[in-house]
Design an enzyme around this catalytic site. Structure first.
Site, short mmCIF file in Angstrom:
data_model
loop_
_atom_site.label_atom_id
_atom_site.label_comp_id
_atom_site.label_asym_id
_atom_site.label_seq_id
_atom_site.Cartn_x
_atom_site.Cartn_y
_atom_site.Cartn_z
N ASP A 108 59.06 33.12 48.57
CA ASP A 108 58.58 32.37 47.48
C ASP A 108 59.99 31.30 47.21
O ASP A 108 60.68 31.82 46.53
CB ASP A 108 58.48 33.25 46.29
CG ASP A 108 58.11 32.53 45.02
OD1 ASP A 108 57.67 31.25 44.92
OD2 ASP A 108 58.03 33.27 43.94
N GLU A 135 60.12 25.72 38.83
CA GLU A 135 59.06 26.42 38.56
C GLU A 135 58.90 27.96 38.18
O GLU A 135 58.19 28.21 37.54
CB GLU A 135 58.10 26.31 40.13
CG GLU A 135 56.80 26.95 40.32
CD GLU A 135 56.69 28.46 40.20
OE1 GLU A 135 55.49 28.98 39.91
OE2 GLU A 135 57.59 29.05 40.48
N GLU A 161 52.62 27.66 47.81
CA GLU A 161 53.09 28.94 47.31
C GLU A 161 52.41 30.21 48.19
O GLU A 161 51.50 29.67 49.08
CB GLU A 161 52.26 29.23 45.94
CG GLU A 161 53.18 28.20 44.77
CD GLU A 161 54.46 28.78 44.27
OE1 GLU A 161 54.83 29.81 44.70
OE2 GLU A 161 54.86 28.12 43.37
C1 LIG Z 1 53.91 31.95 42.26
C2 LIG Z 1 54.58 32.45 41.08
O1 LIG Z 1 55.43 33.78 41.26
N1 LIG Z 1 54.17 32.15 39.94
C3 LIG Z 1 54.69 32.62 38.60
C4 LIG Z 1 54.80 31.51 37.65
C5 LIG Z 1 55.72 31.53 36.45
C6 LIG Z 1 55.32 30.23 35.53
N2 LIG Z 1 56.49 29.72 34.76
C7 LIG Z 1 57.05 30.34 33.49
N3 LIG Z 1 57.92 29.63 33.24
O2 LIG Z 1 56.67 31.47 33.19
C8 LIG Z 1 53.83 33.59 37.93
O3 LIG Z 1 54.25 34.26 37.23
O4 LIG Z 1 52.56 33.52 38.56
CO LIG Z 2 57.81 32.71 42.10
#
Ligand SMILES: CC(=O)N[C@@H](CCCNC(N)=O)C(=O)O
Ligand SMILES: [Co+2]
EC number: 3.5.1.-
Length: 387
Positions: A108, A135, A161
């Protein structure tokens, strides 16, 4: 070239993992570190990449590179979660063992970023790449601002992703909250501790919320409206709200009634769920206990709209996958910035190497098979992206 692609991808992955880009604290700046590396590598690629870096401050930086007039935009983030404490070796030194590349961000999502760089260097066709830095935490300002500012149009955006080399066209939204439960400090020998401890109130709420979430997950919570229209079959297996309390803080001593307790928690509404209604269902479980809720991060689902517009984006994304021969997978529970591209009106596809189960863990890894398979797809898409 086959051998070359994996070799080149792993060289880039070794370099990318070596850059410390944890978020928080999100300390990246344009023109430095990982961004300087990517710019230098793109300069070595065939053709002329036009490269633009934008620094929004607070570690929100993007690098946008374009060669020719591509049909697809590739997006990948470069920030990682902070290193988990129980890594068995240095998290920033890539290890290759038993068919796996291991290191912080390997899954990731630096494996995908490395594959994109290698593919850009081993292809000559039109290509557009957007590397971003916020992200994992924050407000996803890079993608939000990029969508607001760009004048380029694309048929679709491919967001990398970990999807196990399957094209994912739908996923849940996300909402995070904090909650402060208010109580009254006092001596724990008094009977009122049972009612007036903020920690007891928070614990009662958590236990009610977990039960509520369990019922939603295990009970029958099928879609009612648009899933009957057809085309939404890929999301029908999603159940419940993915409720999670991630932080609990409060109190000083066993013999003091805690005056306040602080929680951070989240839900993941499905496409078509009313996120406000889902949230209120959890708020209400606090009953008469005094609590202040605050919203943290809000991300729409993919597609961002459950009506005809969302269905249209979904169908366009699906048609594109068929045309370019990307294998499609089921909707997933995690959130990605593909939702923001969808909200801005683009068909969006999530596609990358690795399994989300390896993300955010110690000794995070990506399988070399997966990495190579995805890198080949990226090369293929860059060769034919203007078709
Ligand atoms: C792919 C992944 O791990 N995505 C994260 C995205 C986090 C979103 N951002 C945040 N500021 O909380 C997930 O928890 O699904
Ligand atoms: Co992530």
């Amino acid at each position: 070239m086959a051998d070359d692609l994996l070799k080149r991808t792993l060289e880039h992955l070794r370099a990318l993992v070596g850059f410390k880009t944890p978020n928080p604290p999100r300390e990246m700046r344009a023109g430095e570190g990982i961004f300087a590396y990517i710019r230098a590598e793109l300069e070595k690629a065939p053709g002329d990449f036009a490269v633009e870096e934008v620094d929004l401050g607070e570690g929100c930086v993007w690098l946008y590179a374009r060669r020719g007039q591509p049909e697809l935009l590739f997006n990948v983030h470069l920030d990682t979660v902070p290193a988990a404490p129980d890594y068995s070796a240095d998290p920033w030194t890539l290890r290759i063992e038993d068919g796996r590349a291991i290191g912080l961000g390997a899954c990731d999502i630096k494996g995908a970023a490395a594959a994109l760089l290698a593919a850009a260097q081993l292809s000559e066709g039109p290509c557009a790449l957007l590397f971003t830095s916020d992200e994992e935490a924050g407000q996803s300002r890079c993608v939000g601002e990029f969508c607001a500012r760009t004048t380029h149009d694309y048929s679709a955006v491919l967001v990398a992703e970990p999807t196990g080399a399957r094209a994912v066209l739908a996923h849940r939204g996300i909402r995070t909250f904090s909650g402060t439960f208010h109580g009254r400090a006092g001596h724990s020998s008094g009977p009122r501790a049972l009612e007036e401890s903020a920690l007891h109130n928070a614990a009662r709420w958590i236990s009610g919320a977990v039960e509520h979430a369990r019922q939603a997950r295990d009970g029958d919570t099928p879609y009612s409206a648009n899933s009957e229209v057809g085309g939404w079959e890929i999301i029908e297996h999603l159940r419940g709200h993915c409720f999670n309390v991630g932080v609990v803080e409060g109190g000083k001593k066993p013999n003091i009634v805690a005056p306040s307790a602080f929680l951070r928690w989240g839900i993941r509404p499905r496409p078509g769920d009313d996120p406000d209604a889902v949230a209120v269902g959890f708020f209400e479980l606090a009953g008469d206990d005094a609590v202040t809720w605050e919203m943290g991060f809000v991300g729409p689902s993919l597609p961002a709209d459950f009506g005809p517009r969302g269905l249209d984006l979904l169908q366009r994304a699906s048609a594109l996958c068929e045309r370019v021969e990307l294998p499609q997978g089921a909707a997933v529970d995690f959130w990605t910035e593909a939702a923001l591209f969808s909200q801005a009106g683009w068909p969006a596809i999530v596609f990358g190497p690795g399994d989300i189960a390896q993300a955010h863990t110690a000794d995070e890894f990506v399988a070399l098979d997966d990495l190579e398979r995805v890198a080949h797809h990226y090369v293929r898409l860059m060769a034919s992206a203007s078709a």
